[in-house]
Design a protein around this motif. Sequence first.
Motif, PDB file in Angstrom:
ATOM      1  N   ALA A   2      39.194  50.736  33.346  1.00 36.48           N
ATOM      2  CA  ALA A   2      40.527  50.742  33.945  1.00 36.48           C
ATOM      3  C   ALA A   2      41.409  49.662  33.328  1.00 36.48           C
ATOM      4  O   ALA A   2      40.925  48.636  32.869  1.00 36.48           O
ATOM      5  CB  ALA A   2      40.412  50.519  35.447  1.00 36.48           C
ATOM      6  N   LYS A   3      42.689  49.934  33.350  1.00 38.86           N
ATOM      7  CA  LYS A   3      43.646  48.950  32.847  1.00 38.86           C
ATOM      8  C   LYS A   3      43.703  47.765  33.805  1.00 38.86           C
ATOM      9  O   LYS A   3      43.537  47.918  35.006  1.00 38.86           O
ATOM     10  CB  LYS A   3      45.038  49.578  32.765  1.00 38.86           C
ATOM     11  N   SER A   4      43.961  46.587  33.252  1.00 38.41           N
ATOM     12  CA  SER A   4      44.116  45.434  34.131  1.00 38.41           C
ATOM     13  C   SER A   4      45.502  45.485  34.768  1.00 38.41           C
ATOM     14  O   SER A   4      46.421  46.104  34.250  1.00 38.41           O
ATOM     15  CB  SER A   4      43.922  44.135  33.356  1.00 38.41           C
ATOM     16  N   THR A   5      45.622  44.833  35.893  1.00 39.11           N
ATOM     17  CA  THR A   5      46.884  44.822  36.618  1.00 39.11           C
ATOM     18  C   THR A   5      47.352  43.388  36.802  1.00 39.11           C
ATOM     19  O   THR A   5      46.657  42.446  36.445  1.00 39.11           O
ATOM     20  CB  THR A   5      46.715  45.493  37.994  1.00 39.11           C
ATOM     21  N   SER A   6      48.512  43.238  37.392  1.00 37.72           N
ATOM     22  CA  SER A   6      49.072  41.895  37.558  1.00 37.72           C
ATOM     23  C   SER A   6      48.257  41.031  38.521  1.00 37.72           C
ATOM     24  O   SER A   6      48.366  39.821  38.493  1.00 37.72           O
ATOM     25  CB  SER A   6      50.517  41.982  38.034  1.00 37.72           C
ATOM     26  N   ASN A   7      47.461  41.635  39.378  1.00 36.55           N
ATOM     27  CA  ASN A   7      46.655  40.873  40.335  1.00 36.55           C
ATOM     28  C   ASN A   7      45.192  40.773  39.926  1.00 36.55           C
ATOM     29  O   ASN A   7      44.363  40.357  40.735  1.00 36.55           O
ATOM     30  CB  ASN A   7      46.763  41.485  41.734  1.00 36.55           C
ATOM     31  N   THR A   8      44.852  41.123  38.711  1.00 34.26           N
ATOM     32  CA  THR A   8      43.479  41.070  38.260  1.00 34.26           C
ATOM     33  C   THR A   8      42.947  39.644  38.360  1.00 34.26           C
ATOM     34  O   THR A   8      43.546  38.710  37.843  1.00 34.26           O
ATOM     35  CB  THR A   8      43.357  41.559  36.802  1.00 34.26           C
ATOM     36  N   GLY A   9      41.827  39.489  39.065  1.00 34.93           N
ATOM     37  CA  GLY A   9      41.194  38.186  39.201  1.00 34.93           C
ATOM     38  C   GLY A   9      41.773  37.303  40.285  1.00 34.93           C
ATOM     39  O   GLY A   9      41.218  36.247  40.574  1.00 34.93           O
ATOM     40  N   LYS A  10      42.848  37.709  40.906  1.00 31.25           N
ATOM     41  CA  LYS A  10      43.454  36.902  41.966  1.00 31.25           C
ATOM     42  C   LYS A  10      42.759  37.213  43.293  1.00 31.25           C
ATOM     43  O   LYS A  10      42.413  38.359  43.561  1.00 31.25           O
ATOM     44  CB  LYS A  10      44.946  37.199  42.089  1.00 31.25           C
ATOM     45  N   PRO A  11      42.570  36.200  44.126  1.00 33.47           N
ATOM     46  CA  PRO A  11      41.937  36.446  45.432  1.00 33.47           C
ATOM     47  C   PRO A  11      42.858  37.252  46.348  1.00 33.47           C
ATOM     48  O   PRO A  11      44.082  37.217  46.208  1.00 33.47           O
ATOM     49  CB  PRO A  11      41.704  35.047  45.983  1.00 33.47           C
ATOM     50  N   TRP A  12      42.245  37.963  47.282  1.00 34.53           N
ATOM     51  CA  TRP A  12      42.996  38.743  48.255  1.00 34.53           C
ATOM     52  C   TRP A  12      43.501  37.816  49.353  1.00 34.53           C
ATOM     53  O   TRP A  12      42.770  36.958  49.838  1.00 34.53           O
ATOM     54  CB  TRP A  12      42.091  39.809  48.875  1.00 34.53           C
ATOM     55  N   THR A  13      44.722  38.007  49.773  1.00 35.57           N
ATOM     56  CA  THR A  13      45.264  37.245  50.893  1.00 35.57           C
ATOM     57  C   THR A  13      44.906  37.959  52.195  1.00 35.57           C
ATOM     58  O   THR A  13      44.653  39.179  52.193  1.00 35.57           O
ATOM     59  CB  THR A  13      46.799  37.118  50.795  1.00 35.57           C
ATOM     60  N   PRO A  14      44.872  37.244  53.314  1.00 30.98           N
ATOM     61  CA  PRO A  14      44.616  37.910  54.597  1.00 30.98           C
ATOM     62  C   PRO A  14      45.624  39.021  54.894  1.00 30.98           C
ATOM     63  O   PRO A  14      45.274  40.042  55.477  1.00 30.98           O
ATOM     64  CB  PRO A  14      44.732  36.767  55.616  1.00 30.98           C
ATOM     65  N   ALA A  15      46.859  38.850  54.471  1.00 28.75           N
ATOM     66  CA  ALA A  15      47.877  39.882  54.696  1.00 28.75           C
ATOM     67  C   ALA A  15      47.553  41.143  53.900  1.00 28.75           C
ATOM     68  O   ALA A  15      47.759  42.257  54.386  1.00 28.75           O
ATOM     69  CB  ALA A  15      49.249  39.352  54.310  1.00 28.75           C
ATOM     70  N   GLU A  16      47.051  40.975  52.673  1.00 26.40           N
ATOM     71  CA  GLU A  16      46.686  42.137  51.857  1.00 26.40           C
ATOM     72  C   GLU A  16      45.501  42.883  52.467  1.00 26.40           C
ATOM     73  O   GLU A  16      45.474  44.116  52.459  1.00 26.40           O
ATOM     74  CB  GLU A  16      46.324  41.697  50.435  1.00 26.40           C
ATOM     75  N   VAL A  17      44.550  42.139  53.004  1.00 30.10           N
ATOM     76  CA  VAL A  17      43.384  42.771  53.643  1.00 30.10           C
ATOM     77  C   VAL A  17      43.836  43.547  54.884  1.00 30.10           C
ATOM     78  O   VAL A  17      43.386  44.672  55.118  1.00 30.10           O
ATOM     79  CB  VAL A  17      42.316  41.723  54.004  1.00 30.10           C
ATOM     80  N   LYS A  18      44.738  42.956  55.660  1.00 31.32           N
ATOM     81  CA  LYS A  18      45.266  43.634  56.848  1.00 31.32           C
ATOM     82  C   LYS A  18      45.982  44.922  56.455  1.00 31.32           C
ATOM     83  O   LYS A  18      45.797  45.963  57.081  1.00 31.32           O
ATOM     84  CB  LYS A  18      46.223  42.699  57.597  1.00 31.32           C
ATOM     85  N   GLN A  19      46.784  44.859  55.398  1.00 33.07           N
ATOM     86  CA  GLN A  19      47.497  46.040  54.922  1.00 33.07           C
ATOM     87  C   GLN A  19      46.508  47.099  54.427  1.00 33.07           C
ATOM     88  O   GLN A  19      46.688  48.288  54.673  1.00 33.07           O
ATOM     89  CB  GLN A  19      48.471  45.670  53.813  1.00 33.07           C
ATOM     90  N   LEU A  20      45.456  46.666  53.747  1.00 31.32           N
ATOM     91  CA  LEU A  20      44.428  47.590  53.260  1.00 31.32           C
ATOM     92  C   LEU A  20      43.781  48.332  54.428  1.00 31.32           C
ATOM     93  O   LEU A  20      43.583  49.547  54.370  1.00 31.32           O
ATOM     94  CB  LEU A  20      43.378  46.830  52.454  1.00 31.32           C
ATOM     95  N   LYS A  21      43.491  47.616  55.503  1.00 27.63           N
ATOM     96  CA  LYS A  21      42.897  48.243  56.699  1.00 27.63           C
ATOM     97  C   LYS A  21      43.844  49.277  57.299  1.00 27.63           C
ATOM     98  O   LYS A  21      43.417  50.363  57.699  1.00 27.63           O
ATOM     99  CB  LYS A  21      42.559  47.178  57.745  1.00 27.63           C
ATOM    100  N   GLN A  22      45.133  48.942  57.366  1.00 21.44           N
ATOM    101  CA  GLN A  22      46.114  49.870  57.922  1.00 21.44           C
ATOM    102  C   GLN A  22      46.243  51.115  57.051  1.00 21.44           C
ATOM    103  O   GLN A  22      46.334  52.233  57.567  1.00 21.44           O
ATOM    104  CB  GLN A  22      47.473  49.186  58.058  1.00 21.44           C
ATOM    105  N   GLU A  23      46.254  50.928  55.753  1.00 19.12           N
ATOM    106  CA  GLU A  23      46.374  52.068  54.841  1.00 19.12           C
ATOM    107  C   GLU A  23      45.141  52.957  54.922  1.00 19.12           C
ATOM    108  O   GLU A  23      45.246  54.184  54.892  1.00 19.12           O
ATOM    109  CB  GLU A  23      46.588  51.579  53.414  1.00 19.12           C
ATOM    110  N   ALA A  24      43.964  52.348  55.034  1.00 18.21           N
ATOM    111  CA  ALA A  24      42.723  53.127  55.150  1.00 18.21           C
ATOM    112  C   ALA A  24      42.726  53.929  56.449  1.00 18.21           C
ATOM    113  O   ALA A  24      42.316  55.097  56.470  1.00 18.21           O
ATOM    114  CB  ALA A  24      41.511  52.210  55.087  1.00 18.21           C
ATOM    115  N   ALA A  25      43.197  53.321  57.521  1.00 21.75           N
ATOM    116  CA  ALA A  25      43.267  54.016  58.803  1.00 21.75           C
ATOM    117  C   ALA A  25      44.254  55.182  58.745  1.00 21.75           C
ATOM    118  O   ALA A  25      44.087  56.179  59.442  1.00 21.75           O
ATOM    119  CB  ALA A  25      43.674  53.050  59.912  1.00 21.75           C
ATOM    120  N   GLY A  26      45.253  55.066  57.888  1.00 20.41           N
ATOM    121  CA  GLY A  26      46.249  56.125  57.735  1.00 20.41           C
ATOM    122  C   GLY A  26      45.901  57.144  56.667  1.00 20.41           C
ATOM    123  O   GLY A  26      46.736  57.959  56.294  1.00 20.41           O
TER     124      GLY A  26
END
Length: 67
Positions: A2-26
Amino acid sequence: MAKSTSNTGKPWTPAEVKQLKQEAAGNTPTRVMGLKHKRTEAAIRAKAQVEGISLKPTNQSPYGTKK
């Protein structure tokens, strides 16, 4: 690979994890989640597994049970 992205290697923020959970639920597709988070689809799947987030669709019947 896969191509690298602008966030490659950066840690996940709690806000990003929360958003990921909401998107998965949707039932948001992992590709769309990757575009929103500027991460690869593999990174989305890996983080979901670490956090215990199910990416399986919740509004679809299991394979082979359609009448």
